[in-house]
Design an enzyme around this catalytic site. Sequence first.
Site, PDB file in Angstrom:
ATOM      1  N   LEU A 131     -45.945 -36.740  -4.811  1.00 34.86           N
ATOM      2  CA  LEU A 131     -46.229 -35.691  -5.784  1.00 34.86           C
ATOM      3  C   LEU A 131     -45.601 -34.405  -5.274  1.00 34.86           C
ATOM      4  CD1 LEU A 131     -50.055 -36.280  -6.439  1.00 34.86           C
ATOM      5  CD2 LEU A 131     -48.169 -36.986  -7.912  1.00 34.86           C
ATOM      6  N   ASP A 132     -45.168 -33.541  -6.184  1.00 34.52           N
ATOM      7  CA  ASP A 132     -44.665 -32.235  -5.786  1.00 34.52           C
ATOM      8  C   ASP A 132     -45.748 -31.485  -5.021  1.00 34.52           C
ATOM      9  OD1 ASP A 132     -42.357 -32.811  -7.200  1.00 34.52           O
ATOM     10  OD2 ASP A 132     -42.998 -31.706  -8.983  1.00 34.52           O
ATOM     11  N   ARG A 133     -45.316 -30.578  -4.165  1.00 33.29           N
ATOM     12  CA  ARG A 133     -46.266 -29.810  -3.356  1.00 33.29           C
ATOM     13  C   ARG A 133     -47.382 -29.203  -4.198  1.00 33.29           C
ATOM     14  NH1 ARG A 133     -43.990 -24.356  -1.094  1.00 33.29           N
ATOM     15  NH2 ARG A 133     -44.257 -23.931  -3.318  1.00 33.29           N
ATOM     16  N   ARG A 236     -42.048 -32.248 -15.356  1.00 32.43           N
ATOM     17  CA  ARG A 236     -41.729 -30.836 -15.548  1.00 32.43           C
ATOM     18  C   ARG A 236     -40.389 -30.658 -16.255  1.00 32.43           C
ATOM     19  NH1 ARG A 236     -42.211 -28.838  -9.527  1.00 32.43           N
ATOM     20  NH2 ARG A 236     -41.911 -26.765 -10.445  1.00 32.43           N
TER      21      ARG A 236
END
Length: 306
Positions: A131-133, A236
């Site tokens: 997962l993105d930060r 996104r």
Amino acid sequence: MRLQVAPEQAGERLDALLAEPLGSRSRAARLIEAGAVTVDGAAVAKRHKVAAGEVVEVDDGADAPPAPEDVGATVDFAVPYEDEHLLVVDKPAGLVVHPGKGNRTGTLAQALAGVAAGGEDGWRAGIVHRLDRDTSGLLVVAKSEEAHRRLKAALQRREVTRQYTALVEGVPPARSGTVDAPIGRDRRVRTRMSTDTDEGRHAVTHFELEQVLGQGGARFALLRVKLETGRTHQIRVHLQAIGHPVAGDPEYGTAGLLGLERQFLHAARLAFAHPFTGAPVDVESALPADLRRALEEAEGGPDRRR
């Protein structure tokens, strides 16, 4: 590492040129994709054909794990499911999944050292997907090489349900939809991912409308989103591409919207057949406090459910 392209090397692909000095073509490709390689000062694609005299610079430590004594900070996360083969982690926003350029310490992979296992890269052992930060929520981690292999295979067969909750700017014109558009590095801004790319990889995202919200003329939509593929920044990028960026997204939308300090994106459900027993594993995660506050802010105007 810095090298100048010799005349006899002209015309080689960048990843092929770097394969020998970096140990493998796959490592070269990873570093290029991570933005750790420049040619004459600019980031380029791995398929870039080098020219004689070009200067290639590589941060060849960008994918290296830190020394154990440098790992440092305590990492906080929840584990809603665990057995002898795997665990499901509920990751808070701000926690990086594995070491990389600019994030050498305090990562989830390091916190799971000695517990997680499997995969080609020891510095991110057990990590099946990421997962993105600043995306919170669920991800599965393997405890053995065989568990990692089986979970990766299930992911590639699209047998793992990854469901996200996203609040987006505006309201999509349909109650459900699919975005099927390749994703790669943006043609102009190489640090961003985009559907406007010369190196796109197949990417499919499905969404369903949960709720429409309004705030003094501004309108938002709460979506349930499912991934069919797993490209970097996929949700996104795809939602931005259809004109409905994720609320608060500093890279692809409007930073600070609704008081958000990150994008309103949460991995809310993870479901799959257990790789050894076949029993269903179905884990859900509630919205964290910062996203609940943003949702309340968005609900400040008229809303209606569908």
